[in-house]
Enzyme design. Structure first.
Site, short mmCIF file in Angstrom:
data_model
loop_
_atom_site.label_atom_id
_atom_site.label_comp_id
_atom_site.label_asym_id
_atom_site.label_seq_id
_atom_site.Cartn_x
_atom_site.Cartn_y
_atom_site.Cartn_z
N GLY A 1 30.44 31.03 33.58
CA GLY A 1 29.60 31.63 34.61
C GLY A 1 29.73 33.15 34.55
CG MET B 1 35.64 37.33 31.02
SD MET B 1 36.94 36.10 31.37
CE MET B 1 38.39 37.17 31.39
CD GLU B 2 39.01 36.85 34.90
OE1 GLU B 2 37.93 36.28 34.65
OE2 GLU B 2 40.11 36.29 34.81
CG HIS C 1 35.81 33.58 40.97
ND1 HIS C 1 36.48 32.45 41.35
CD2 HIS C 1 36.24 33.86 39.73
CE1 HIS C 1 37.29 32.06 40.38
NE2 HIS C 1 37.16 32.90 39.37
CD GLU C 2 34.35 36.06 37.47
OE1 GLU C 2 35.47 36.44 37.05
OE2 GLU C 2 33.98 34.87 37.42
CG HIS D 1 39.64 36.92 38.51
ND1 HIS D 1 40.81 36.20 38.54
CD2 HIS D 1 38.67 36.03 38.18
CE1 HIS D 1 40.54 34.92 38.25
NE2 HIS D 1 39.25 34.79 38.05
CD GLU E 1 40.18 31.69 36.64
OE1 GLU E 1 39.44 31.81 37.63
OE2 GLU E 1 40.09 32.43 35.64
N1 BES Z 1 38.17 33.71 34.03
C1 BES Z 1 37.05 32.87 34.29
C2 BES Z 1 36.16 32.69 33.09
C3 BES Z 1 36.72 31.74 32.06
C4 BES Z 1 36.61 30.39 32.23
C5 BES Z 1 37.36 32.21 30.93
C6 BES Z 1 37.13 29.52 31.29
C7 BES Z 1 37.89 31.36 29.99
C8 BES Z 1 37.77 30.00 30.17
C9 BES Z 1 36.21 33.41 35.44
O1 BES Z 1 36.91 34.16 36.37
C10 BES Z 1 35.70 32.21 36.19
O2 BES Z 1 36.47 31.52 36.78
N2 BES Z 1 34.40 31.98 36.14
C11 BES Z 1 33.77 30.83 36.73
C12 BES Z 1 32.94 31.19 37.93
C13 BES Z 1 33.69 31.19 39.22
C14 BES Z 1 32.79 31.54 40.37
C15 BES Z 1 34.41 29.91 39.51
C16 BES Z 1 32.87 30.24 35.69
O3 BES Z 1 32.69 30.87 34.66
O4 BES Z 1 32.35 29.16 35.91
ZN ZN Z 2 38.09 33.07 37.63
#
Ligand code: BES
Ligand code: ZN
Length: 838
Positions: free
Chosen positions: A255, A257-258, A291-292, A295, A314
């Site tokens: 979705g 990335m932070e 969310h981001e 982070h 997370e």
């Molecule tokens: N750090 C994650 C992105 C990520 C997910 C990196 C899996 C590596 C592997 C990011 O902060 C995240 O959690 N994104 C979510 C959206 C959020 C609103 C729950 C996502 O990408 O679905």
């Molecule tokens: Zn996240």
């Protein structure tokens, strides 16, 4: 020990390649002959080491693709002390949406445009430059990019200067970052435009979109400004970077990335046209932004020591996401949706954690695949749900103080889980860690059985499992708010249940009670029959989340065979005059799951029952959005229409949806976004080849990311095997972007009639699937498996995967166990349900 990376990269967008050079300042702690770091899919032939005294040593470079490592060999031992390592390298801009990769889009003139962009978490920085690619090797990053003159480019730090470098190129240099982990480094180059910055608490914030989409950036800018301000205030710590850019990229595996200061989003999670975007879609954008940004502190400023602790990132970001969205839109009642929406954070976690193939939230990780697999409903959903449970138990201010202290103590550092408990213990004077260990270090959650005898409340706990296992005797320390009603009124008892069986004497005859007071506990409650009846009789005195848990817990007991689907339908009837949208949404979700296991012969009777449950409320809300009505009413209208049109397949509803769906297809601005969205899905589920063609045309011409996604979802919903197979085919030929391929396939497999046919195609083309779908998204395909619960299809699924190795075996095992449980529910309920419906 690396302390600083000076990194220069030059992508060639047309050729899909890049060159780079990195100079890493290190402290050599003891004398060595070889230096080992991470690198993969990079061409490196040599390197050079410069010691503090100016001595230079040429190093040989040896790469090990299997271990994703680069070994630099010195002809003579290198003594301890500060040094710097210079490594030139070359690579390809891949199409796997990981590391340094290429994305593309067709601009308004029909020309294909290329973008070079990054996604490093968990372990893909090593695909862009050699580095010590582990979260606790924090360092300062100084990034420079060589780009075409005037070309748009961003990285984590603010742009410091652009210097011409000849032949139409210039070097863009960015400010040094704070010390941070490699997985947070980012750079994006390509045809973008940025909004003017808004200044929030002294920090410039911009939204960056592919050229031609700048008109969709305002919504995100407003949400971003709110969240940045609110989060800075909650944490009581200034934002750790020097600017924030939100960047929308057309191809993105997750979705968002932070990356510190350079947060990358898929387009649907950032770019919004408020006129045509439904509330669910808008809420998703606010959520992701919150969310981001959360982070930036939890994750970027303070980082877990190792991937086993990724829940610290997370779960916390998800927890803060709820709080921040709730602060911006209190009318959305975000914590209700957190628990209630089908597939939401908490309900998704309950589903997985009820399996014997679940795992503890904190869990050993040794390989990149294992690190990637940690990003699952346990890390996000269970982690944030138990944080919420603890926050409610300790109180808002105590919890917040503990969190602030933890962040201040560990700023720029790395932590383990016990560091967070230490801060919360100190802030609260309680033994938080002792309680939380039972939730974080052990898989599963409890079911609490409740009965009363006079003034005594009897509580007992045991593990809740979808497929029972009597031998499992683990227990939890359960923080509970017991709401007890006696002749003298309502009393709240704040207790921690620690034993398997406990009796509490409240001194007066108990009339009724709520064992999950407030509804925030991550456990299920099973009330003795008379208590359940009392609760139902006192519905009007319960909080909405409490009313929710009673019905939702009942469904869980149906799923594991302790109650019958008929009991659930019976209880559901008590919710006819319910007014909270989230409760209806949960109900509609469970009705949809049951529909999946209802035998064909019973379908008409089942549909009648569903229509009977929903009709009154659906009629009340009608088909027209009312000016000034609450947002949740708009959502509820959509939920009920979908329930009536899709699950009940009510003819009038389907007939009314049709012209509205056509209006949406023809001009999305001509119809209310939520009614339009519901009408589209109703028409799709009941649709034919003509509808399909119309949706496809709309998909190809949609002018916002959400509309495009919505038409794709509609195309997945037409329940016709040949059409479904056609959509599946599109996941290989570019008609569907590879970022969406896995969820599209999962969605196709969940259709009642066409699902099994798509499954057979998937099985036959599995090798191709693993080559075309980006590896990190592949496990999303498994989401579609639990729906394949017809016994012969399920057997085929199990047989296939018994012989097929995958990179996310845990997720697969969980989905297969869910599938088996669904097969069992189907078998159990076939006759029971016939009885009930008769
Ligand atoms: N750090 C994650 C992105 C990520 C997910 C990196 C899996 C590596 C592997 C990011 O902060 C995240 O959690 N994104 C979510 C959206 C959020 C609103 C729950 C996502 O990408 O679905
Ligand atoms: Zn996240």
């Amino acid at each position: 020990m690396p302390t600083r990376y000076d990194l220069c990269l030059e992508p060639d967008l047309a050729a899909a390649t890049f060159r780079g050079e990195v100079t890493i300042a290190v402290d050599i702690v003891e004398s060595v002959e070889a230096i080992v770091l991470n690198a993969t899919e990079l061409t490196i032939s040599s390197a050079r080491l410069t010691m503090a005294d100016g001595a230079v040593i040429d190093l040989d470079a040896v790469t090990d693709e299997q271990a994703e490592r680069l070994t630099l060999l010195s002809p003579t031992p290198v003594g301890a002390g500060p040094a710097s390592i210079e490594i030139p390298f070359e690579g390809i801009l891949n199409d796997q949406l990981r590391g340094f990769y290429r994305s593309s889009f067709t601009d308004l003139d029909g020309t294909e445009q290329f973008i070079a962009t990054t996604q490093f978490e968990a372990t893909d920085a090593r695909r862009a430059f050699p580095c010590w690619d582990e979260p606790d090797f924090k360092a300062v990053f100084s990034v420079s990019l060589v780009v075409d003159e005037g070309q748009f480019a961003v990285s984590n730090g603010a742009e410091v200067e652009r210097t011409p470098s000849g032949s139409g190129k210039e070097i863009v240099r960015y400010a040094d970052t704070i010390v941070m982990s490699t997985y947070l480094v980012a750079f994006v180059v390509g045809p973008f435009e940025a909004t003017d910055p808004v200044i929030v608490a002294g920090v410039p914030l911009r939204v960056v979109a592919p050229i031609g989409k700048a008109h969709l950036t305002n919504f995100a800018l407003e949400a971003g400004a709110f969240c940045l301000e609110w989060l800075s205030d909650y944490y009581g710590i200034a934002y750790p970077g020097d600017k924030v850019d939100f960047i929308a990229v057309p191809d993105f595996a997750f979705g968002a990335m932070e990356n510190l200061g350079a947060i990358i989003y898929r387009e649907t999670a950032l770019l919004v046209d408020p006129l045509t975007t439904s509330l669910t879609e808008q809420r998703r954008v606010v959520d992701v932004i919150a969310h981001e940004l959360a982070h930036m502190w939890f994750g970027d400023l303070v980082t877990m020591h190792w991937w086993e602790g990724i829940w610290l990132n997370e779960a916390f970001a998800s927890f803060m996401e709820m709080k921040c969205t709730e602060a911006m839109h209190p009318e959305w009642d975000r914590w209700m949706a957190f628990a209630a929406d089908p597939g939401s954070e908490r309900s998704g976690a309950f589903t997985v954690d009820a399996l014997s193939s679940s795992r503890p939230v904190e869990f050993a990780v040794t390989s990149p695949d294992e690190a990637n697999e940690m990003f699952d409903p346990l890390t996000y959903g269970k982690g944030s749900a138990v944080l919420r449970m603890m926050e409610q138990y300790l109180g808002f201010e105590v919890f917040r103080k503990g969190v602030g202290d933890y962040l201040r103590t560990h700023s720029f550092g790395n932590t383990v889980t016990r560091d967070l408990w230490a801060a919360l213990d100190a802030a609260s004077g309680e033994r938080v860690g002792e309680i939380m260990d039972t939730w974080i270090l052990q898989a599963g959650f409890p079911q609490v059985d409740v009965r009363t005898a006079g003034s005594t409340i009897h509580l007992s706990q045991r593990r809740f499992l979808l497929i029972d296992d009597e031998s499992d005797t683990r227990s939890w320390r359960i923080p509970m708010l017991l709401k007890v009603v006696t002749a003298s009124g309502l009393h709240t008892h704040r207790i921690v249940m620690t034993q398997l069986d406990e009796a509490i004497d409240v001194g007066e005859e108990v009339e009724w009670l709520v064992a999950n007071g407030g509804g925030h506990g991550f456990y299920r409650v099973h009330y003795a029959a008379p208590l359940l009846e009392q609760l139902i009789a006192n519905f009007d005195k319960l909080e909405s989340l409490e009313r929710f848990t009673i019905l939702d817990d009942t469904y869980a007991f149906v799923a594991n065979g302790h109650m019958e689907a008929g009991d659930f339908l019976h209880l559901a009837a008590a919710y006819r005059s319910e007014h909270h949208q989230a409760i209806w949404q949960m109900l509609v979700g469970h009705l949809a799951s049951l529909e999946h296991i209802v035998p064909d012969a019973l379908l008409p009777a089942y549909r009648g029952t569903v229509a009977d449950l929903l009709r009154q409320k659906a009629d009340e809300l009608g088909w027209e959005a009312v000016e000034g009505e609450p947002d949740l009413t708009r959502l509820l209208r959509g939920d009920l229409l979908r329930g009536m049109g899709i699950i009940a397949a009510d003819e009038t509803t389907v007939a009314r949806a049709r012209p509205r769906s056509r209006a949406l297809v023809e001009d999305a601005r001509s119809i209310d976004a939520d009614v339009g969205q519901a009408s589209l899905f109703i028409t799709a589920y009941n649709g034919d080849a003509d509808d399909f063609d119309a949706f496809f045309h709309a998909y190809e011409h949609a002018d916002t990311p959400q509309l495009r996604q919505r038409f794709l979802q509609a195309l997945c919903s037409v329940d016709d095997e040949e059409l479904a197979k056609r959509v599946f085919g599109w996941t290989f030929d570019g008609t569907v972007r590879t970022q969406d391929a896995a969820w599209v396939t999962a969605r196709l497999m969940s259709n009642r009639h066409s699902g099994p046919g798509v499954w057979r195609e998937l099985r036959n083309r599995w090798v191709e699937v693993t080559e075309v779908y980006p590896n990190v998204t592949l496990r999303n395909v498994f989401e579609g498996l639990p729906a394949l619960s017809k016994p012969d299809v399920a057997a085929d699924v199990l047989a296939f995967f018994a012989e097929t190795p995958v990179t996310s075996p845990k997720t697969l095992a969980q989905k297969l166990e869910q599938l088996q449980a669904n097969v069992a529910v189907r078998a159990r309920e076939e006759t029971r349900l016939a009885h009930h419906l008769a």
